[in-house]
Structure formats: structure tokens, C-alpha cells
Motif scaffolding. Structure first.
Motif, mmCIF file in Angstrom:
data_model
loop_
_atom_site.group_PDB
_atom_site.id
_atom_site.type_symbol
_atom_site.label_atom_id
_atom_site.label_comp_id
_atom_site.label_asym_id
_atom_site.label_seq_id
_atom_site.Cartn_x
_atom_site.Cartn_y
_atom_site.Cartn_z
ATOM 1 N N ARG A 101 -6.690 -5.745 -15.562
ATOM 2 C CA ARG A 101 -7.782 -5.229 -14.744
ATOM 3 C C ARG A 101 -7.325 -4.737 -13.369
ATOM 4 O O ARG A 101 -7.925 -3.825 -12.801
ATOM 5 C CB ARG A 101 -8.860 -6.301 -14.569
ATOM 6 C CG ARG A 101 -9.658 -6.555 -15.831
ATOM 7 C CD ARG A 101 -10.479 -5.351 -16.199
ATOM 8 N NE ARG A 101 -11.383 -5.609 -17.318
ATOM 9 C CZ ARG A 101 -12.095 -4.684 -17.929
ATOM 10 N NH1 ARG A 101 -11.980 -3.429 -17.545
ATOM 11 N NH2 ARG A 101 -12.871 -4.999 -18.933
ATOM 12 N N THR A 102 -6.295 -5.347 -12.833
ATOM 13 C CA THR A 102 -5.849 -4.998 -11.486
ATOM 14 C C THR A 102 -4.394 -4.552 -11.540
ATOM 15 O O THR A 102 -3.658 -4.866 -12.472
ATOM 16 C CB THR A 102 -5.976 -6.181 -10.516
ATOM 17 O OG1 THR A 102 -5.220 -7.287 -11.030
ATOM 18 C CG2 THR A 102 -7.436 -6.606 -10.382
ATOM 19 N N ILE A 103 -3.994 -3.824 -10.494
ATOM 20 C CA ILE A 103 -2.614 -3.356 -10.357
ATOM 21 C C ILE A 103 -1.999 -4.031 -9.144
ATOM 22 O O ILE A 103 -2.578 -4.008 -8.055
ATOM 23 C CB ILE A 103 -2.550 -1.822 -10.190
ATOM 24 C CG1 ILE A 103 -3.187 -1.131 -11.402
ATOM 25 C CG2 ILE A 103 -1.105 -1.367 -10.024
ATOM 26 C CD1 ILE A 103 -3.207 0.383 -11.285
ATOM 27 N N VAL A 104 -0.870 -4.668 -9.360
ATOM 28 C CA VAL A 104 -0.186 -5.394 -8.277
ATOM 29 C C VAL A 104 0.321 -4.408 -7.216
ATOM 30 O O VAL A 104 0.911 -3.387 -7.569
ATOM 31 C CB VAL A 104 1.000 -6.193 -8.841
ATOM 32 C CG1 VAL A 104 1.744 -6.901 -7.722
ATOM 33 C CG2 VAL A 104 0.486 -7.200 -9.851
ATOM 34 N N PRO A 111 0.808 -1.230 0.000
ATOM 35 C CA PRO A 111 0.000 0.000 0.000
ATOM 36 C C PRO A 111 0.840 1.278 0.000
ATOM 37 O O PRO A 111 0.448 2.275 -0.590
ATOM 38 C CB PRO A 111 -0.815 -0.125 1.301
ATOM 39 C CG PRO A 111 -0.847 -1.587 1.603
ATOM 40 C CD PRO A 111 0.454 -2.125 1.112
ATOM 41 N N ARG A 112 2.026 1.251 0.646
ATOM 42 C CA ARG A 112 2.870 2.447 0.655
ATOM 43 C C ARG A 112 3.373 2.770 -0.744
ATOM 44 O O ARG A 112 3.454 3.929 -1.140
ATOM 45 C CB ARG A 112 4.052 2.266 1.604
ATOM 46 C CG ARG A 112 3.651 2.234 3.077
ATOM 47 C CD ARG A 112 4.856 2.179 4.004
ATOM 48 N NE ARG A 112 5.634 3.402 3.927
ATOM 49 C CZ ARG A 112 6.859 3.487 3.411
ATOM 50 N NH1 ARG A 112 7.435 2.406 2.896
ATOM 51 N NH2 ARG A 112 7.497 4.625 3.398
ATOM 52 N N ARG A 113 3.725 1.733 -1.498
ATOM 53 C CA ARG A 113 4.167 1.983 -2.868
ATOM 54 C C ARG A 113 3.006 2.481 -3.724
ATOM 55 O O ARG A 113 3.179 3.382 -4.546
ATOM 56 C CB ARG A 113 4.764 0.717 -3.499
ATOM 57 C CG ARG A 113 5.202 0.938 -4.937
ATOM 58 C CD ARG A 113 5.761 -0.331 -5.568
ATOM 59 N NE ARG A 113 6.974 -0.746 -4.928
ATOM 60 C CZ ARG A 113 7.647 -1.857 -5.241
ATOM 61 N NH1 ARG A 113 7.167 -2.652 -6.185
ATOM 62 N NH2 ARG A 113 8.758 -2.176 -4.616
ATOM 63 N N PHE A 172 -9.332 15.312 -8.453
ATOM 64 C CA PHE A 172 -9.662 13.956 -8.891
ATOM 65 C C PHE A 172 -8.488 12.998 -8.694
ATOM 66 O O PHE A 172 -8.697 11.803 -8.466
ATOM 67 C CB PHE A 172 -10.106 13.964 -10.361
ATOM 68 C CG PHE A 172 -11.589 14.145 -10.538
ATOM 69 C CD1 PHE A 172 -12.390 13.102 -10.948
ATOM 70 C CD2 PHE A 172 -12.180 15.372 -10.270
ATOM 71 C CE1 PHE A 172 -13.761 13.266 -11.102
ATOM 72 C CE2 PHE A 172 -13.547 15.555 -10.414
ATOM 73 C CZ PHE A 172 -14.343 14.494 -10.830
ATOM 74 N N SER A 173 -7.268 13.496 -8.783
ATOM 75 C CA SER A 173 -6.119 12.619 -8.575
ATOM 76 C C SER A 173 -6.053 12.141 -7.124
ATOM 77 O O SER A 173 -5.554 11.043 -6.849
ATOM 78 C CB SER A 173 -4.825 13.332 -8.955
ATOM 79 O OG SER A 173 -4.589 14.447 -8.114
ATOM 80 N N LEU A 174 -6.562 12.946 -6.194
ATOM 81 C CA LEU A 174 -6.612 12.511 -4.800
ATOM 82 C C LEU A 174 -7.573 11.339 -4.610
ATOM 83 O O LEU A 174 -7.346 10.467 -3.767
ATOM 84 C CB LEU A 174 -7.051 13.676 -3.899
ATOM 85 C CG LEU A 174 -6.092 14.869 -3.797
ATOM 86 C CD1 LEU A 174 -6.685 15.949 -2.921
ATOM 87 C CD2 LEU A 174 -4.740 14.425 -3.258
ATOM 88 N N ALA A 175 -8.644 11.320 -5.396
ATOM 89 C CA ALA A 175 -9.621 10.231 -5.300
ATOM 90 C C ALA A 175 -9.201 9.011 -6.109
ATOM 91 O O ALA A 175 -9.781 7.926 -5.937
ATOM 92 C CB ALA A 175 -10.990 10.714 -5.779
ATOM 93 N N GLY A 176 -8.190 9.168 -6.971
ATOM 94 C CA GLY A 176 -7.783 8.083 -7.865
ATOM 95 C C GLY A 176 -7.462 6.777 -7.179
ATOM 96 O O GLY A 176 -7.978 5.713 -7.568
ATOM 97 N N PRO A 177 -6.595 6.763 -6.128
ATOM 98 C CA PRO A 177 -6.248 5.485 -5.486
ATOM 99 C C PRO A 177 -7.462 4.727 -4.961
ATOM 100 O O PRO A 177 -7.527 3.493 -5.063
ATOM 101 C CB PRO A 177 -5.311 5.925 -4.352
ATOM 102 C CG PRO A 177 -4.706 7.206 -4.831
ATOM 103 C CD PRO A 177 -5.785 7.881 -5.606
ATOM 104 N N ARG A 178 -8.418 5.433 -4.376
ATOM 105 C CA ARG A 178 -9.620 4.749 -3.866
ATOM 106 C C ARG A 178 -10.443 4.163 -5.010
ATOM 107 O O ARG A 178 -11.004 3.065 -4.900
ATOM 108 C CB ARG A 178 -10.463 5.724 -3.047
ATOM 109 C CG ARG A 178 -9.820 6.130 -1.734
ATOM 110 C CD ARG A 178 -10.801 6.854 -0.821
ATOM 111 N NE ARG A 178 -11.243 8.117 -1.411
ATOM 112 C CZ ARG A 178 -10.606 9.265 -1.274
ATOM 113 N NH1 ARG A 178 -9.482 9.318 -0.570
ATOM 114 N NH2 ARG A 178 -11.078 10.371 -1.817
ATOM 115 N N LEU A 179 -10.535 4.918 -6.109
ATOM 116 C CA LEU A 179 -11.293 4.418 -7.262
ATOM 117 C C LEU A 179 -10.619 3.203 -7.881
ATOM 118 O O LEU A 179 -11.294 2.241 -8.286
ATOM 119 C CB LEU A 179 -11.444 5.530 -8.300
ATOM 120 C CG LEU A 179 -12.312 6.727 -7.887
ATOM 121 C CD1 LEU A 179 -12.233 7.839 -8.930
ATOM 122 C CD2 LEU A 179 -13.759 6.284 -7.700
ATOM 123 N N VAL A 180 -9.285 3.224 -7.935
ATOM 124 C CA VAL A 180 -8.564 2.077 -8.494
ATOM 125 C C VAL A 180 -8.730 0.859 -7.593
ATOM 126 O O VAL A 180 -8.899 -0.268 -8.073
ATOM 127 C CB VAL A 180 -7.070 2.426 -8.680
ATOM 128 C CG1 VAL A 180 -6.264 1.184 -9.044
ATOM 129 C CG2 VAL A 180 -6.901 3.491 -9.757
#
Length: 477
Positions: A474-477, A144-146, A335-343
């Protein structure tokens, strides 16, 4: 004193833990990541003032932009390799110091050709500094830190490209202590001094566990490939398309083919070439890089064209021309702040959604240019710029994170160098292609129709980006 990652085993038999990148260290490397991108775009609204002050021709002014971009793109992968070899913190500090000195040289340039030379050196300095940012993040974070760090890197990259153009307009108009356009370069000096102070204390040293020597043939052939493509495309129109531009473009496919052959041979022989073809076996990296190309071409081309159109066609000053894009920057940041949650919830499906939003925003700006010209400014562009900013924020940070998500830590320098070279070459290519198209159409069609036509070409690029995004994992490691 920070530990250095080396290939020597720990006596106890347990793997040596990599140093951790703290909050202050992350802030420092992100500050460094912003500087080269800000400086790529900060001169767009300053070019008319530079030309008037230094009596520079259009061809020389294009070299002020292209010299930086080409030197930056040519040396990025080499910068990543040197960081792997000699230590990323060491290269980071050296590159940042050189960036400050060359920024000072740009700000004090007595004539146009001195400015061009200083910009080339500035681009080379950026190439030593920036790959270490991503490589350090890859080597000192995980899980998660990365993901958080890479999301912040992507947000920083996108915001820097827009903020650079806005900041350039404000600084030129402010004319701080009579410096005029020179302040767009001199402003880097105090930022670099602060960055060096923080980096010396907060950025850990890392290097590859198995560093490889510099790939000299690969370095020269990559440089030849980039130069034979970007230099003629950037300078051709202003120079009247002389014979050398056509010969250079004709040499490009041969230089690129020779580069690929040399790299493949080295890869198969068990050495680590400058750009290992085996790296492209990573699906996330390969497909992410393919998407970065049209996105970056469209982004930089738009920023250059809109700066010229608003100043030379709509008659806006540098501040008004820069601030016309403020809605794009503000919405991109939010929107970039919300990006990680959306991903985390929807995976990479947010990327085609972002492409669709960007397309809608670009269509709204095109319509505004068609209906309101020459009364085009902040109010007319606001709806389209806001929607486009949201769309771009759902694409760029996600794709940058995806590209490096599966690259092994020991190849972090190589992977980050390849990614940033692709991005930077595409940014330079966007100015060269869309910028050339716009400036070539203007005399015959008029500036409004040339702007609308160029925006429609960019719209086709957004469609291509959306289609390519459907093939992302579909997913990001």
C-alpha cells in the motif's frame, strides 16, 4: 573532484556520507535515461523509409528493431554489475560516448546489414549507460529527494517511449539536409556531446561498498535465456518459422532453469550472482517486476502495431502517424507531474485506478478503429489516447519507483539492472508477440479486424495488470 564511495572506513569512525546528486546532475542522468528508450521506438515510423532506401527485406527490418532490443536486454544486468565494480560515473560516461559513436554508425550505415550491426552495438552501449542512472539515483539520494527523482525517472521513461515515435515521424518527414531516415540516429550525436559535457561536471562517482567480480556463468546463461526466447519470436514469422526457431524456443526453458540453478547456488554460497534470487525476497521488488511485464508488453506492442496500421492501412505519412499519439504523450506528461502528490495521499491505490483508465482509453481507441477505419488519425484517436495516457502515467512512474524503493544502496546496480532488464525484455517481447499477431492476422482478416483483435488482446493484458496491482504494498518507502 567528487568523492568515491569505497569500502574503507573513515578514520573518525563516522560513516562516509555519499555524494549528493544536484539538480544539474539529475537532469543529466534523466537525459541519458531518455536516449535508449527514445531509440527503441524512434525507428517504428521510419522502417518503411529504411526498407525502401536500403532495399531491406521485412526480416532484416525486424532485425533493425530486434537487434537493438535484444542486445540491450541481454547486457543490462552486466552493465549494472560493472558499474558497481568499476564506478558508475565511469561506466556512465563510457556508455554514453559509445552510444553517440554507434548512433553515428547507424546514421551512416551504407546497407541494411551494416545498420543491423550498428544497432546491436548501440543496444550494448545503452546497456552500459542506463543501469548507472538508477544506481546513481539510489546511491546519492534518500527520502523525499529520492522519491522525487524516481518519480521524474518514471515520467521520463514513459514520455520517452511515446515521444520517440512522434520524433521519428517528424525527423523522417523533415528530411534535414537530405538525411531522411538517417536523422533519427544522427540526432543523438549532439545530445550525447552535451550529455558528456554535463556529466563530467555534475554526476558524482559512486560504487558498491562491497563490489563482487563478474558472474561469468550467470552472464552467459542469462544471455542464452533471453536470446532463445526473443530472437525466434521476433524473426520467426518473417522467416517462415524455420526449424531453428522451434529448436530455440524449446531450448529456452532449459536455459532459464540452468540460469536459476547457477544463481541460486552462488547466492547460497555467499557470493553475489548476476541476479541474486535473494533479491526477490523483497516484496515490493518482486510484485512490481511482475506488474512491469504485462504493462511493457502491451505498451510496446501497441506502439508498433499502431505505427504500422496508421501508415500501411490508414495511409498516413510518418508525421501524421507519429502525431496521432501526441495526446497520449501530453496527457501522460501532465498526469505524471501530479503522480507524486497522489501517491503521497493515496499510496499505490493510484495504480489500479490507472489500469482502469488505461482500459477505458484502449476500449475507446478500439471502438474508433472499428467505426472509422480507414479514416483513422489524430481526431479519431484523441479521446482514447488522452484517457489511456492518463492511466499509464498513474502506473509506470509509480511502479518503477516502488521496485527499487527497498533495495539497499550497495545493491543498487544489481537491482536497477534487474528492473531495467525486465522492462526492456518485456518491451522487446511486446513487439515480438503483439506485432507478430497483428502481422499474421492481417492477410486473412484485413488490417482493420487484425488491429481490433490485437487491441482486444492488449486489453486482456491491461486487465491482468490491474489485477496484479491490487497485490502491491500500500505504501512506498
Amino acid at each position: 573532484m567528487t568523492e568515491t564511495i569505497t569500502s574503507r572506513p573513515v578514520r573518525t569512525g563516522t560513516p562516509q556520507a555519499p555524494p549528493a546528486l544536484g539538480g544539474l546532475g539529475l537532469f543529466t542522468v534523466l537525459l541519458a535515461a531518455a536516449l535508449p528508450l527514445v531509440d527503441f521506438f524512434i525507428v517504428n515510423v521510419a522502417l518503411p523509409t529504411i526498407g525502401a532506401d536500403l532495399s531491406a527485406s521485412e526480416a532484416v527490418l525486424e532485425l533493425v528493431v530486434a537487434g537493438y532490443g535484444v542486445a540491450y536486454a541481454v547486457l543490462l544486468v552486466l552493465g549494472g554489475r560493472l558499474g558497481d565494480l568499476f564506478g558508475r560515473r565511469r561506466l556512465f560516461l563510457g556508455g554514453m560516448a559509445a552510444f553517440g559513436l554507434t548512433s553515428l554508425a547507424c546514421g551512416l550505415a551504407p546497407d541494411a546489414w551494416s545498420l543491423v550491426a550498428a544497432r546491436v552495438a548501440q543496444g550494448a552501449s545503452a546497456a552500459a549507460m542506463l543501469p548507472q542512472v538508477l544506481a546513481t539515483i539510489q546511491a546519492t539520494t534518500s527520502g523525499p529527494r529520492r522519491a522525487k527523482a524516481m518519480g521524474l525517472y518514471g515520467a521520463t521513461a514513459g514520455l520517452s517511449m511515446v515521444a520517440g515515435q512522434i520524433l521519428g515521424g517528424v525527423l523522417v518527414a523533415a528530411d534535414i539536409a537530405g538525411t531522411g531516415w538517417r536523422s533519427v540516429f544522427l540526432v543523438n550525436v549532439p545530445v550525447v556531446l552535451a550529455g558528456l559535457f554535463l556529466a563530467a561536471r555534475a554526476v558524482p562517482e559512486t560504487r558498491s561498498a562491497r563490489p563482487e567480480p563478474v558472474d561469468v556463468p550467470g552472464t552467459f546463461l542469462l544471455a542464452a535465456s533471453i536470446l532463445t526466447l526473443l530472437v525466434p519470436l521476433t524473426e520467426g514469422r518473417a522467416a517462415g518459422w524455420p526449424l531453428w526457431t522451434w529448436l530455440s524456443l524449446a531450448a529456452f526453458p532449459f536455459a532459464a532453469a540452468a540460469f536459476y540453478a547457477v544463481e541460486r547456488r552462488a547466492d547460497r554460497a555467499g557470493r553475489t550472482p548476476l541476479v541474486p534470487p535473494s533479491l526477490f525476497a523483497i516484496v515490493s521488488l518482486r510484485r512490481g517486476l511482475l506488474l512491469i511485464v504485462p504493462f511493457s508488453i502491451g505498451f510496446s506492442g501497441f506502439m508498433f502495431v499502431i505505427a504500422v496500421a496508421l501508415q500501411q492501412g490508414a495511409g498516413l505519412g510518418p508525421v501524421a502517424a507519429g502525431l496521432a499519439l501526441a495526446p497520449l504523450a501530453v496527457v501522460f506528461f501532465l498526469f505524471s507531474l501530479a503522480g507524486p502528490r497522489l501517491v503521497a495521499r493515496y499510496g499505490t491505490r493510484v495504480v489500479p485506478t490507472g489500469a482502469a483508465l488505461q482500459g477505458v482509453g484502449l476500449a475507446l481507441m478500439t471502438l474508433a478503429a472499428w467505426r472509422s477505419w480507414p479514416d483513422l488519425g489524430l481526431v479519431e484517436l484523441l479521446p482514447g489516447a488522452a484517457v489511456a495516457g492518463a492511466g499509464q502515467a498513474l502506473q509506470l512512474p509509480v511502479v518503477l519507483r516502488l521496485v527499487l524503493s527497498e533495495v539497499p544502496a550497495e545493491r543498487a546496480g544489481v537491482g536497477s539492472g534487474v528492473m531495467v532488464t525486465t522492462q526492456q525484455s518485456s518491451l522487446a517481447l511486446g513487439v515480438a508477440t503483439l506485432g507478430t499477431l497483428f502481422l499474421s492476422l492481417t492477410p486473412g482478416m484485413g488490417m482493420r479486424d487484425a488491429l481490433v483483435t490485437t487491441l482486444l488482446v492488449q486489453f486482456a493484458g491491461v486487465v491482468l495488470t490491474g489485477l496484479l496491482s491490487l497485490r502491491l504494498p500500500r505504501t512506498i518507502v
